[in-house]
Design an enzyme around this catalytic site. Structure first.
Site, PDB file in Angstrom:
ATOM      1  N   SER A 181     -15.007 -24.784  15.186  1.00 18.45           N
ATOM      2  CA  SER A 181     -15.629 -24.235  16.384  1.00 18.45           C
ATOM      3  C   SER A 181     -14.706 -23.211  17.024  1.00 18.45           C
ATOM      4  CB  SER A 181     -15.913 -25.354  17.390  1.00 18.45           C
ATOM      5  OG  SER A 181     -16.287 -24.824  18.650  1.00 18.45           O
ATOM      6  N   TYR A 235     -14.111 -32.264  22.443  1.00 17.05           N
ATOM      7  CA  TYR A 235     -14.718 -31.655  21.264  1.00 17.05           C
ATOM      8  C   TYR A 235     -13.757 -30.642  20.644  1.00 17.05           C
ATOM      9  CZ  TYR A 235     -18.130 -29.050  18.452  1.00 17.05           C
ATOM     10  OH  TYR A 235     -18.801 -28.435  17.422  1.00 17.05           O
TER      11      TYR A 235
END
Length: 253
Positions: free
Chosen positions: A147, A160
């Site tokens: 990500s 995350y």
């Protein structure tokens, strides 16, 4: 295209979004694709059917990740499906795409939330890679979907981002470890990508997310799938241990 004809692939979290696009792209390129899912059997079956309608080959594999025994369940289904279709259990391409996300201020993160994201986003991929190495021929491909949040600050997604940062270490260290086998290991980092969530149907939200990219758009999953398919191909044989920015320029600063 056919440049992956004769190859086998496992894509985790492939029933929707980026994972679905990756599975379909690899299938279109000729690979036999194992479409992994944790929930949503109908959606996973639809992905496999779409691949086969386009002349490819695919089957589904169910396994909940981040729980005890997850890798055993995953590979039992994977190897059974491969054996039935190819007579062997060789896995040429592994795409670790499955992940979970929870948003909230850092003060709101609970130990349970933290453990869940680390278990699914970092621990499971590590042990999936470890297990895959016993059935992956030399020259295989391992691609982990990370990500852009490992490079830009977003406090409400700190856990995350941490889990994806840990995931990226697999490419760094395993690429050196597996060099003698010509197995490449790379990370791909998407930015804002329409994963089918209702969030992307809200015009104001979509406009805000669009402005994060230098192109002024939210990415479609196919844009990420194209990058993954390239890394899975022979054309990418000299790329390993890399962090591939597929964020549409979001990380330019």
């Amino acid at each position: 295209m056919g440049n992956l004809t004769g190859k086998t692939a496992l894509v985790t979290g492939a029933s929707r979004g980026i994972g679905r696009a990756i599975a379909e792209k690899l299938g279109y390129a000729g690979a036999l694709v194992a479409v992994h899912y944790a929930t949503g059997a109908d959606a996973a079956a639809e992905v496999a059917e779409s691949i086969e309608k386009d002349g490819g080959r695919a089957f589904t594999v169910k396994a909940e990740l981040g729980v005890p025994g997850d890798v055993d369940v995953l590979f039992e289904g994977l190897e059974r499906g491969l054996k039935e279709r190819t007579g062997a259990t060789d896995l040429d391409i592994l795409v670790n795409n499955a992940g979970v996300m929870a948003m909230g201020a850092p003060e709101e993160v609970t130990p349970e939330m933290f453990d869940r994201m680390m278990a699914v986003n970092a621990k499971a991929p590590f042990f999936i890679v470890q297990r895959a190495l016993s059935v992956m021929p030399d020259g295989g491909r391992i691609i982990n979907v990370s990500s852009g949040l490992t490079r830009v600050a977003s406090p409400d997604q700190v856990t995350y981002g941490m889990s994806k940062g840990a995931l990226e270490q697999i490419a760094l260290h395993f690429s050196r470890h597996l060099g003698s086998r010509r197995i490449t290991v790379n990370s791909v980092a998407p930015g804002s990508t329409d994963n089918g969530s209702a969030l992307f149907q809200i015009p104001e939200v979509r406009e805000t997310l669009s402005q994060l990219s230098t192109f002024g758009e939210v990415a479609e999953p196919a844009a990420i799938a194209d990058v993954v398919a390239f890394l899975a191909s022979e054309d990418a044989r000299w790329i390993t241990g890399a962090f591939i920015d597929a964020s549409g320029g979001t990380l330019l600063g």
